[in-house]
Design a protein around this motif. Structure first.
Motif, PDB file in Angstrom:
ATOM      1  N   MET A  47       0.806  -1.232   0.000  1.00 15.23           N
ATOM      2  CA  MET A  47       0.000   0.000   0.000  1.00 15.23           C
ATOM      3  C   MET A  47       0.838   1.282   0.000  1.00 15.23           C
ATOM      4  O   MET A  47       0.271   2.369  -0.131  1.00 15.23           O
ATOM      5  N   VAL A  48       2.146   1.148   0.212  1.00 14.52           N
ATOM      6  CA  VAL A  48       2.939   2.362   0.474  1.00 14.52           C
ATOM      7  C   VAL A  48       2.702   3.477  -0.552  1.00 14.52           C
ATOM      8  O   VAL A  48       2.390   4.607  -0.172  1.00 14.52           O
ATOM      9  N   PRO A  49       2.793   3.198  -1.877  1.00 16.90           N
ATOM     10  CA  PRO A  49       2.584   4.315  -2.816  1.00 16.90           C
ATOM     11  C   PRO A  49       1.185   4.920  -2.712  1.00 16.90           C
ATOM     12  O   PRO A  49       1.000   6.114  -2.953  1.00 16.90           O
ATOM     13  N   TYR A  50       0.211   4.072  -2.330  1.00 20.15           N
ATOM     14  CA  TYR A  50      -1.177   4.544  -2.292  1.00 20.15           C
ATOM     15  C   TYR A  50      -1.460   5.382  -1.049  1.00 20.15           C
ATOM     16  O   TYR A  50      -2.305   6.252  -1.055  1.00 20.15           O
ATOM     17  N   PHE A  51      -0.717   5.108   0.037  1.00 20.90           N
ATOM     18  CA  PHE A  51      -0.839   5.985   1.213  1.00 20.90           C
ATOM     19  C   PHE A  51      -0.319   7.377   0.866  1.00 20.90           C
ATOM     20  O   PHE A  51      -0.748   8.371   1.427  1.00 20.90           O
ATOM     21  N   LYS A  52       0.646   7.404  -0.066  1.00 16.61           N
ATOM     22  CA  LYS A  52       1.258   8.690  -0.408  1.00 16.61           C
ATOM     23  C   LYS A  52       0.468   9.441  -1.472  1.00 16.61           C
ATOM     24  O   LYS A  52       0.855  10.525  -1.868  1.00 16.61           O
ATOM     25  N   GLY A  53      -0.604   8.835  -1.992  1.00 18.75           N
ATOM     26  CA  GLY A  53      -1.458   9.597  -2.898  1.00 18.75           C
ATOM     27  C   GLY A  53      -1.680   8.971  -4.261  1.00 18.75           C
ATOM     28  O   GLY A  53      -2.583   9.373  -4.988  1.00 18.75           O
ATOM     29  N   GLU A  54      -0.841   7.956  -4.637  1.00 19.83           N
ATOM     30  CA  GLU A  54      -1.084   7.314  -5.931  1.00 19.83           C
ATOM     31  C   GLU A  54      -2.464   6.634  -5.882  1.00 19.83           C
ATOM     32  O   GLU A  54      -2.894   6.181  -4.824  1.00 19.83           O
ATOM     33  N   LYS A  55      -3.139   6.584  -7.041  1.00 17.89           N
ATOM     34  CA  LYS A  55      -4.492   5.981  -7.049  1.00 17.89           C
ATOM     35  C   LYS A  55      -4.386   4.459  -7.160  1.00 17.89           C
ATOM     36  O   LYS A  55      -3.719   3.946  -8.055  1.00 17.89           O
ATOM     37  N   HIS A  56      -5.057   3.746  -6.274  1.00 17.38           N
ATOM     38  CA  HIS A  56      -5.053   2.280  -6.362  1.00 17.38           C
ATOM     39  C   HIS A  56      -6.083   1.861  -7.411  1.00 17.38           C
ATOM     40  O   HIS A  56      -7.210   2.377  -7.399  1.00 17.38           O
ATOM     41  N   PRO A  57      -5.710   0.905  -8.318  1.00 20.54           N
ATOM     42  CA  PRO A  57      -6.667   0.544  -9.376  1.00 20.54           C
ATOM     43  C   PRO A  57      -7.998  -0.002  -8.853  1.00 20.54           C
ATOM     44  O   PRO A  57      -9.017   0.072  -9.537  1.00 20.54           O
TER      45      PRO A  57
END
Ligand code: SER
Length: 600
Positions: A45-55
């Motif tokens: 999840m790390v990139p998604y906690f930082k704001g990237e959109k999870h598919p």
């Protein structure tokens, strides 16, 4: 309530509250050299906690087998495991404390049926950077928890970041936040004063069991040592399935849950002694049960016992399991150990599906260790009776000559009333490091987390190189080539694939040339998000197909390669400059391993 029922209830509960069920990560993460094995559901999840959109969206749920092998000695007690199933739910900027605490309470009370009087919670007391969590306190009070069931602790207990970091030692760029843990109280257990003058949820006497943790993932560490708020407020919940099942049994021994009863029964049959019939032997039962479960799941994902990294970790587990069979008085044949482990097929579809591979490798390791154990025991027993000093160097020689992991030496010494000092352990480690080919990435640093920028860049290049290698192997050797495993560090890539024998020198050269040709061609690297079925229909290579979600990223390198993958990748192959195949090994029947690196 069985573990299967608890898992299903949890997933259903969060799906009915708008969450999408995602596919758990493989145990060996391809592009995360900061950790040996997946140790938490949040790792992906790390990139998604930082704001990237999870598919899959902003509310996610899964159950992730998580391997935590930092302290195998703890496994001997009744609640620590080398791997456990983590029930996880995540709010990626979509909900925060109020929803999370209300939902998780509702889940434990309404779905699992816990008596609310047995539950306690903990909260962050605040420090100079982050305020006391009074917001969660008010929520818990409103939910109905009495004041004496809400406990405040400092950063050492109620702050969560990877690798157990606290704000002062989180690496730059690392994320973390305060958390709220939930504990189940075994009210019939008396506190023991050797653990402290009074009992509380984080006391180690065994009266309280932590069953879940809601992390409020909202901070990132800056270069100047301060913390900033992330662009969004996230929830990261992790609950221990086995512990929830133990609490539901109102029995503090996690080894009494249904998931372990079959394997324990098989040990009893194989050895002729019953679990809990002799407290001194319970430890052996637990170690065998725990280690075989972790080992079989690692084997089922293609990890093979060896002397480095993942392979060494697996080897230690199998050998320790066998050694504890030996302590229980059983012969340690490969077939005996496989018979015990086979019960896991009833609980893990992946172990069941790959059982032939699991069994073969378990047997091979068992046979290897059988003779090593006899030799090592004879050497060690003789040295002990001759009064020879057993120091770090001696322990290393036993490891080197007889394949005796340090823990076994320590175990035998302690049975003879002898113990190693920390200096002697360090001496062993020093000898070990000297001999370990890739010592730099196996050293303790691997668990520390946080990558330098330069390593990030190399890892990205190696990730794309792995796709080049996969496609080149298929062109040179044939379409039967399929990935069995992959691992990348800042130094090299490692790629395992099915093939009957080692490659000839000419084949190695052809594969290497073909990869370098794609680099010289300056091919664009692009990705598209599409359904897994559509990707497979278009011929995209994929690995562990059953572990992908419905929507996947498909990376293309010009027309040379098309592969399902999470990334990251370079934008153009020219960034890789030049690759070289470093070496190849045959690591199991029909499995070849190639190491390759970037050359300037
Ligand atoms: N990240 C937290 C943990 O691993 C909760 O998921 O415990």
């Amino acid at each position: 309530m069985t573990t299967k029922e608890i898992r299903e209830k949890y997933i259903e509960f969060f799906v009915s509250r708008g969450h999408k069920e995602i596919t758990p990560s493989p145990l060996v993460l391809e592009n995360d050299p900061t950790t040996l094995f997946t140790s938490s559901g949040m790792q992906q999840m790390v990139p998604y906690f930082k704001g990237e959109k999870h598919p899959m969206g902003e509310k996610l749920v899964d159950s992730q087998l998580s391997v935590r092998m930092q302290d195998l000695d703890e496994v001997a007690d009744n609640r620590h495991l080398s791997s456990f199933e983590m029930l996880g739910n995540w709010g990626l900027g979509s909900y925060f404390k109020k929803d999370q605490l209300n939902w998780i309470w509702e889940f434990f009370i309404e779905e699992i049926g816990f008596d609310s009087e047995r539950l306690h919670v903990s909260l962050f007391e605040g420090n100079k950077d982050v305020p006391k969590d009074t917001e969660s306190y008010k929520i818990w009070r409103k939910i109905g928890l009495p004041e004496n069931h809400i406990h405040f602790y400092d950063v050492n207990k109620n702050w969560w970041a990877r690798n157990g970091a606290v704000p002062s030692n989180m690496p730059t760029g690392e994320i973390g936040g305060p958390d709220s843990e939930i504990f189940y109280e075994f009210d019939f257990i008396e506190h023991r004063p050797e653990f402290g003058s009074f009992c509380h949820p984080n006391c180690d006497c065994g009266k309280f069991l932590e069953i879940g943790n809601s992390v409020f993932m909202e901070y990132v560490k800056n270069e100047d040592g301060s913390l900033s708020e992330l662009p969004q407020k996230n929830v990261d919940f992790g609950g221990g399935l086995e512990r929830i099942a133990a609490a539901k049994n109102d029995n503090p021994d996690v080894f009494k849950i249904d998931m372990f009863s079959g394997i324990i029964k098989r040990i009893e049959e194989e050895i002729g002694i019953n679990y809990n019939s002799d407290p001194k032997k319970d430890r052996d039962f637990r170690i065998i049960t725990d280690h075989l479960r972790t080992s079989c799941n690692l084997l089922a994902e293609g990890v093979i016992p060896g002397n480095k990294l993942h392979g060494y970790a697996l080897r230690r587990l199998i050998r320790r399991a066998m050694f504890h069979c030996h302590l229980l008085g059983s012969g340690i044949s490969g077939s005996g150990i496989s018979h015990i482990a086979e019960d896991l097929r009833n609980h893990y579809p992946n172990v069941d599906k790959n059982w032939d591979f699991v069994e073969e490798n378990l047997n091979t390791e068992a046979v290897r260790f059988e003779s090593a154990l006899k030799r090592g025991l004879a050497n060690l027993t003789k040295a002990v009776s001759d009064g020879v000093e057993i120091d770090g160097k001696f322990a290393f020689d036993l490891y080197q000559n007889d394949g005796f992991p340090l823990e076994l030496t320590l175990e035998i010494l302690s049975q003879n009333g002898m113990n190693f000092t920390q200096d002697e352990k360090n001496a062993f480690e020093a000898e070990f490091e000297k001999h370990r080919e890739n010592s730099r990435v196996t050293s303790a640093g691997i668990f520390k987390g946080g990558l330098e920028n330069k390593s990030d860049e190399t890892i990205t290049k190696l990730h794309t190189t792995t796709h080049l290698l996969h496609a080149a192997l298929r062109q040179i050797l044939g379409e039967h080539i399929s990935q069995k495993g992959s691992h990348i560090t800042a130094e090299r890539l490692r790629f395992d694939f099915g093939h009957p024998g080692k490659l000839t020198d000419e084949e190695i050269k052809n594969v290497e040339d073909l990869m370098n040709l794609q680099i010289e061609k300056k091919l664009p690297v692009t990705f598209k998000t599409e359904s897994l079925d559509a990707a497979i229909a278009k011929g995209a290579l994929h690995f562990f197909a059953d572990k992908y979600g419905n929507e996947v990223k498909v990376y293309s390198i010009g027309n040379f390669s098309k592969e399902v993958c999470g990334g990251p990748h370079v934008e153009n192959t020219k960034e890789i400059e030049h690759v070289r195949i470093i070496k190849q090994e045959k690591i199991g029947s029909g499995v070849i391993r190639i190491y390759a690196g970037i050359e300037k």
